[in-house]
Motif scaffolding. Sequence first.
Motif, PDB file in Angstrom:
ATOM      1  N   VAL A 157       6.131   5.397 -13.100  1.00 20.26           N
ATOM      2  CA  VAL A 157       6.169   6.780 -12.597  1.00 20.26           C
ATOM      3  C   VAL A 157       7.133   6.941 -11.427  1.00 20.26           C
ATOM      4  O   VAL A 157       7.501   8.064 -11.076  1.00 20.26           O
ATOM      5  CB  VAL A 157       4.773   7.329 -12.185  1.00 20.26           C
ATOM      6  N   LEU A 158       7.533   5.819 -10.815  1.00 23.70           N
ATOM      7  CA  LEU A 158       8.478   5.910  -9.699  1.00 23.70           C
ATOM      8  C   LEU A 158       9.909   6.226 -10.162  1.00 23.70           C
ATOM      9  O   LEU A 158      10.782   6.481  -9.333  1.00 23.70           O
ATOM     10  CB  LEU A 158       8.445   4.622  -8.858  1.00 23.70           C
ATOM     11  N   ARG A 209       0.832  -1.208   0.000  1.00 21.81           N
ATOM     12  CA  ARG A 209       0.000   0.000   0.000  1.00 21.81           C
ATOM     13  C   ARG A 209       0.866   1.258   0.000  1.00 21.81           C
ATOM     14  O   ARG A 209       0.553   2.225  -0.701  1.00 21.81           O
ATOM     15  CB  ARG A 209      -0.930   0.025   1.218  1.00 21.81           C
ATOM     16  N   LEU A 221       3.875   1.608  -1.227  1.00 21.68           N
ATOM     17  CA  LEU A 221       4.497   1.765  -2.541  1.00 21.68           C
ATOM     18  C   LEU A 221       3.475   2.287  -3.566  1.00 21.68           C
ATOM     19  O   LEU A 221       3.775   3.183  -4.367  1.00 21.68           O
ATOM     20  CB  LEU A 221       5.079   0.416  -2.988  1.00 21.68           C
ATOM     21  N   LEU A 222       2.256   1.731  -3.502  1.00 21.83           N
ATOM     22  CA  LEU A 222       1.195   2.191  -4.408  1.00 21.83           C
ATOM     23  C   LEU A 222       0.849   3.652  -4.122  1.00 21.83           C
ATOM     24  O   LEU A 222       0.647   4.449  -5.043  1.00 21.83           O
ATOM     25  CB  LEU A 222      -0.052   1.318  -4.264  1.00 21.83           C
ATOM     26  N   ALA A 223       0.780   4.004  -2.838  1.00 23.35           N
ATOM     27  CA  ALA A 223       0.441   5.390  -2.479  1.00 23.35           C
ATOM     28  C   ALA A 223       1.534   6.349  -2.943  1.00 23.35           C
ATOM     29  O   ALA A 223       1.238   7.473  -3.381  1.00 23.35           O
ATOM     30  CB  ALA A 223       0.219   5.507  -0.979  1.00 23.35           C
ATOM     31  N   SER A 224       2.791   5.910  -2.884  1.00 26.81           N
ATOM     32  CA  SER A 224       3.861   6.808  -3.334  1.00 26.81           C
ATOM     33  C   SER A 224       3.821   6.952  -4.856  1.00 26.81           C
ATOM     34  O   SER A 224       4.124   8.021  -5.397  1.00 26.81           O
ATOM     35  CB  SER A 224       5.229   6.339  -2.840  1.00 26.81           C
ATOM     36  N   ALA A 225       3.426   5.893  -5.560  1.00 27.55           N
ATOM     37  CA  ALA A 225       3.258   6.001  -7.017  1.00 27.55           C
ATOM     38  C   ALA A 225       2.114   6.962  -7.347  1.00 27.55           C
ATOM     39  O   ALA A 225       2.229   7.791  -8.254  1.00 27.55           O
ATOM     40  CB  ALA A 225       2.987   4.626  -7.634  1.00 27.55           C
ATOM     41  N   ARG A 226       1.020   6.849  -6.584  1.00 31.42           N
ATOM     42  CA  ARG A 226      -0.111   7.763  -6.844  1.00 31.42           C
ATOM     43  C   ARG A 226       0.311   9.214  -6.594  1.00 31.42           C
ATOM     44  O   ARG A 226      -0.009  10.112  -7.377  1.00 31.42           O
ATOM     45  CB  ARG A 226      -1.319   7.407  -5.976  1.00 31.42           C
ATOM     46  N   ALA A 267      -1.573   4.965 -12.905  1.00 30.82           N
ATOM     47  CA  ALA A 267      -0.788   5.088 -11.659  1.00 30.82           C
ATOM     48  C   ALA A 267      -1.556   5.896 -10.610  1.00 30.82           C
ATOM     49  O   ALA A 267      -1.207   5.866  -9.429  1.00 30.82           O
ATOM     50  CB  ALA A 267       0.569   5.724 -11.935  1.00 30.82           C
ATOM     51  N   LYS A 306       3.260  10.457  -6.819  1.00 33.68           N
ATOM     52  CA  LYS A 306       4.153  10.827  -7.916  1.00 33.68           C
ATOM     53  C   LYS A 306       3.332  11.177  -9.159  1.00 33.68           C
ATOM     54  O   LYS A 306       3.609  12.178  -9.829  1.00 33.68           O
ATOM     55  CB  LYS A 306       5.078   9.645  -8.214  1.00 33.68           C
ATOM     56  N   LYS A 307       2.313  10.365  -9.427  1.00 37.30           N
ATOM     57  CA  LYS A 307       1.454  10.628 -10.593  1.00 37.30           C
ATOM     58  C   LYS A 307       0.750  11.970 -10.443  1.00 37.30           C
ATOM     59  O   LYS A 307       0.636  12.737 -11.407  1.00 37.30           O
ATOM     60  CB  LYS A 307       0.432   9.491 -10.737  1.00 37.30           C
ATOM     61  N   GLU A 308       0.285  12.248  -9.233  1.00 41.00           N
ATOM     62  CA  GLU A 308      -0.407  13.525  -9.012  1.00 41.00           C
ATOM     63  C   GLU A 308       0.540  14.705  -9.206  1.00 41.00           C
ATOM     64  O   GLU A 308       0.150  15.724  -9.775  1.00 41.00           O
ATOM     65  CB  GLU A 308      -1.043  13.543  -7.614  1.00 41.00           C
TER      66      GLU A 308
END
Lengths: 277, 277
Positions: B194-195, A262, A264-269, B217, A271-273
């Motif tokens: 995106v990472l 979670r 890692l996914l949140a950090s990708a999100r 992402a 980053k996308k934002e």
Amino acid sequence: MNIAIIGLGLIGGSLAKAIKLHTGHKVYAADKNSDVLSAAVDCGAVDAIISDTKQLGIMDVVIVCLYPGDTVDYVKNNAGNFKSGGIVIDTCGIKSDVCCALNDVAAKNGFCFIGAHPMAGSEKSGFSASKADLFDGASFIITPADGSSPAVNLISDLALQIGFGRVVTAAPEYHDKMIALTSQLPHVLACSYVLDADAEHHRGFSGGSFRDVSRVAEINDRLWSELFIENSEPLIEKIDNLINNLSLFKEYISRGDSEKLRCLLASARAKKESIDK
Amino acid sequence: MNIAIIGLGLIGGSLAKAIKLHTGHKVYAADKNSDVLSAAVDCGAVDAIISDTKQLGIMDVVIVCLYPGDTVDYVKNNAGNFKSGGIVIDTCGIKSDVCCALNDVAAKNGFCFIGAHPMAGSEKSGFSASKADLFDGASFIITPADGSSPAVNLISDLALQIGFGRVVTAAPEYHDKMIALTSQLPHVLACSYVLDADAEHHRGFSGGSFRDVSRVAEINDRLWSELFIENSEPLIEKIDNLINNLSLFKEYISRGDSEKLRCLLASARAKKESIDK
């Protein structure tokens, strides 16, 4: 101005159409395929055909729309034919090798060379896929040896006039590093993705994310193999980064570590934002 | 019919709106967020709120639109409340675990359970992102224990009536293997992509391929971490396949082997063309 387009593929054809649509410049063209030349004249994308390289002497701007190796060869072979003080630009997706080879040739032969990369394309290729609005709103990247010359200003103005959204000036090496991530890696990825043995059975089980990730796998193998190999160092670094990130996901998923997954996914999100801002 | 929607997120909200738009059925809804329920009633997506689980006894169809673990808990906890002979379906993106847990519960308690996966979504989540046309033309996958029951026919007809393009029947395990490739892997990929540290500097250097590969992402970390971990075996196989293919590209590029690289790209293009047929 007299503008020459060398090579009427997707990019050259689209540039010719955009110049005719948005300006009053006269467009000349050369292409190895005479049928394409006829079609371009018939549809009004081109005013006249270049039948003799001596005609290059009357061109204010020559836009070379060939593959990287062919671009370098063409400019070298015609170094003595270009108009004195005229401008020659390329449209290759890699810049270090091309600019390194041609900046000197230009200086020695009395014309201006400006490395350029129109940041738009299509998974389709050839003049038949070209269109006047291909570049609307896109970036026009230039990697000039001298960033503030009158020639750079003229080319920048022309790019904005024919529909590009912005002109970005960069060092060739920085361009190649960024393009490895933003353009070359998505193509390597799309091809790697569709090579999965189950991809052909996707019907009924796929939606938007499958369509988007596989789109550019409809690839021009001759063009992209050349681009990849001539930009191998930055591209391999980007492939390695991606494999490392995929391996991290794999590790957390196989361990069933939902907390780290979670995060890692949140950090990708996040980053996308920040990318979309 | 009386149709209950449990959970008014992106999927539940969109199903409610599509049912109201295309049919005369009465839609009831439950959600932990009372503001969402009020908004759904106000905009006509829902006719009435379920205030007591005893009301489930009058529902001909109950559509559970919760996360996988919550879906299993909800159906188990309400196993005695569903209408005798009524139909309960879920909407989870994984099917083996959910169907394995619930097919037996249904058989023992006298209702029909049908595993279902509406194959559409968005990088946005929540009722505010829901829309009546989200499923237009999409696949509605079902993984029923009994493929030819009247309940299956009723649910298939309802799906087509509210806009889905086709109903696909599959075994839960086959569904999960295909979804690992067509949906889960693109999400893992987009996040891994995106990472890369350079992704945030993309402006001016990116076009359509960057946009497409990074789109999903913007991920719901709680939902997808659950989906990934509950489908870890097929998903890890697909991540491994992708890493192997990326490594092959890397090898040919670093060796400068343009012949093998062109062959690999050409085979990817051929695969893409067969996929699109």
